[in-house]
Design an enzyme around this catalytic site. Structure first.
Site, PDB file in Angstrom:
ATOM      1  N   GLN A  95      34.337  43.450  67.153  1.00 38.56           N
ATOM      2  CA  GLN A  95      35.616  43.661  67.819  1.00 38.56           C
ATOM      3  C   GLN A  95      35.991  42.517  68.732  1.00 38.56           C
ATOM      4  O   GLN A  95      35.160  41.681  69.085  1.00 38.56           O
ATOM      5  CB  GLN A  95      35.560  44.951  68.636  1.00 38.56           C
ATOM      6  N   HIS A  97      38.919  41.892  72.219  1.00 38.54           N
ATOM      7  CA  HIS A  97      39.871  42.528  73.124  1.00 38.54           C
ATOM      8  C   HIS A  97      40.982  41.545  73.477  1.00 38.54           C
ATOM      9  O   HIS A  97      40.736  40.346  73.579  1.00 38.54           O
ATOM     10  CB  HIS A  97      39.148  43.015  74.382  1.00 38.54           C
ATOM     11  N   GLU A 132      34.578  42.384  79.576  1.00 35.67           N
ATOM     12  CA  GLU A 132      33.354  43.195  79.647  1.00 35.67           C
ATOM     13  C   GLU A 132      32.181  42.337  80.094  1.00 35.67           C
ATOM     14  O   GLU A 132      32.087  41.165  79.724  1.00 35.67           O
ATOM     15  CB  GLU A 132      32.962  43.739  78.267  1.00 35.67           C
ATOM     16  N   ARG A 282      39.458  45.807  65.876  1.00 36.64           N
ATOM     17  CA  ARG A 282      38.207  45.783  65.123  1.00 36.64           C
ATOM     18  C   ARG A 282      38.277  44.797  63.970  1.00 36.64           C
ATOM     19  O   ARG A 282      39.342  44.562  63.405  1.00 36.64           O
ATOM     20  CB  ARG A 282      37.874  47.183  64.617  1.00 36.64           C
TER      21      ARG A 282
HETATM   22 ZN   LIG Z   1      33.852  45.084  73.358  1.00 36.47          ZN
END
Ligand SMILES: [Zn+2]
Length: 410
Positions: A95, A97, A132, A282
């Site tokens: 994935q 973001h 993240e 994704r």
């Molecule tokens: Zn992630």
């Protein structure tokens, strides 16, 4: 301050033992336990232990007391981060973001088209970005960012498959972000029968590579690829995985994943801190919706030299608390080690005030004292400290206490 009751998310890739073990509960659990959510995310907020209310509700009731004036103004009266303990038994989807601007535009665009928030084809669930930071609690393997193309050309050579020669040549002729974009785009848009054949061929080449040497430069990569083939035969994400950096973090090491970084967690237990968002594009290793054009718009194809995030002491000269240095406005993460015997680490540690804080105990047990209050935080437990509380001091209970601390940086 208050202990939190944190919801467990049961995703299929989760572990039946890791979270139970961490929390001292009997295992294996009846369902895979993937994530423990510590925070005020509207989809599944933590509850304040011993009361009927959620942390989300408490923040809404008195945002200034909970978050402080600064965070209220900057983040629209919301807790800007979500902390998780993540336990991956099997690989998660590949994935990426979006950036803040891409998220705002994408959210607006899909609203405008009238795509329901619950629709399977919906990419943007909110208008926020999702940087993240993941820190390993056990050896933690992951893929993140594109490997230097010259190394990937060498990997393809070592795999030695005839079928991959044209792709190797494509990358060798253009060993940069554009070459990576071209190759990734080619693979992710191939007809599924072609993908299946390539993935089968890749599996044979990995087996052959490992038969020649178990300790070569690309042996760990070949083992990862075989594991992915086994779990996702015929999935173009396995081909994408050839292009990515593969890393195994040691406990305490972390990586930061900024917007556009193509990544997948493979195996292990970690603490994850992220901005409050569900925006995920994704790229494979999943039965879920894959929107290729939107993914290509978001992914950053520039090669990335992946390395653990550097740490710095939270206080000059003090080594008890170490901060992971990641360039984010929404959150900062630090790790605190305490030792009740005082032999290896400090017995106690004061937490500087300012803004909301969540403390997660990941090993041993600590006692938090602040004002008249005293709260025991066991392993797997989380403590909420609002901005309005007096200074909190953590005290060790065992010789090997470890806690992670999430704050909003100044
Ligand atoms: Zn992630």
């Amino acid at each position: 301050m208050q202990l939190l009751d944190c919801p467990v998310r049961n995703y299929a890739w989760g572990s039946r033992t890791a979270l139970a073990e961490l929390r001292g509960q009997p295992g294996p659990s009846p369902h895979p336990e993937a994530e423990l959510w510590m925070g005020a995310h509207p989809a599944d907020p933590s509850r304040l232990a011993g009361s009927g209310s959620t942390l989300l509700g408490q923040i809404a009731e008195d945002p200034v007391a909970a978050l402080g004036q600064r965070v209220c103004e900057r983040f629209d009266k919301r807790l800007p981060f979500l902390m998780k303990i993540l336990a991956a038994e099997e690989p998660l989807s590949i994935q990426a973001h979006p950036s803040l601007q891409q998220a705002r535009e994408g959210f607006e665009r899909e609203n405008h088209r009238g795509i329901s928030l619950a629709a399977r084809s919906r990419n943007y669930k909110d208008d926020n970005h999702k940087p993240e930071l993941i820190v390993a609690l056990t050896p933690f393997s992951a893929m993140a960012g594109f490997r230097d193309p010259a190394s990937t050309v060498e990997l393809l050579e070592q795999l030695g498959s005839e079928r991959f020669v044209p792709y190797r040549d494509l990358l060798a002729a253009q060993p940069d972000g554009s070459g990576l974009r071209a190759l990734f785009t080619t693979w992710i848009t191939l007809p599924s029968s072609d993908v299946s054949e390539l993935v089968d061929d890749l599996a044979e080449s990995c087996v052959a590579l490992l038969a020649r040497s178990q300790r070569g430069r690309f042996a760990a990569v070949a083992r990862n690829l075989l594991q992915l083939v086994e779990r996702y035969p015929g999935d173009a994400g396995v081909l994408a995985a050839i292009l990515l950096n593969h890393i195994t973090l040691r406990p305490g090491e972390g990586i930061f994943l900024d917007a556009g970084n193509l990544h997948a967690y493979l195996h292990g237990v970690g603490v994850e801190l992220m901005a409050n968002s569900d925006n995920v594009l994704r790229g494979g290793l999943t039965p879920k919706h894959v929107d290729v054009p939107e993914l290509l718009r978001v992914v950053d194809f520039e090669p990335l030299e992946l390395a653990p995030v550097p740490l710095r002491n939270a206080e000059p000269g003090g080594t008890v608390e170490q901060v992971y240095q990641a360039p984010i406005d929404e959150f900062a993460l630090s790790r605190i080690e305490l030792d009740a015997t005082g032999l290896l680490h400090s017995v106690s540690h004061g937490l500087s005030r300012g803004g909301p804080q969540i403390i997660a105990c990941t090993r041993g047990e600590v006692i938090a004292r602040g004002g008249e209050q005293e709260v025991r935080v066991p392993a797997g437990g989380a403590l909420w400290i609002p901005d309005s509380d007096p200074e909190v001091i953590l005290h060790a209970v065992t010789a090997r206490d470890e806690v992670f601390r999430a704050v909003v940086p100044h």
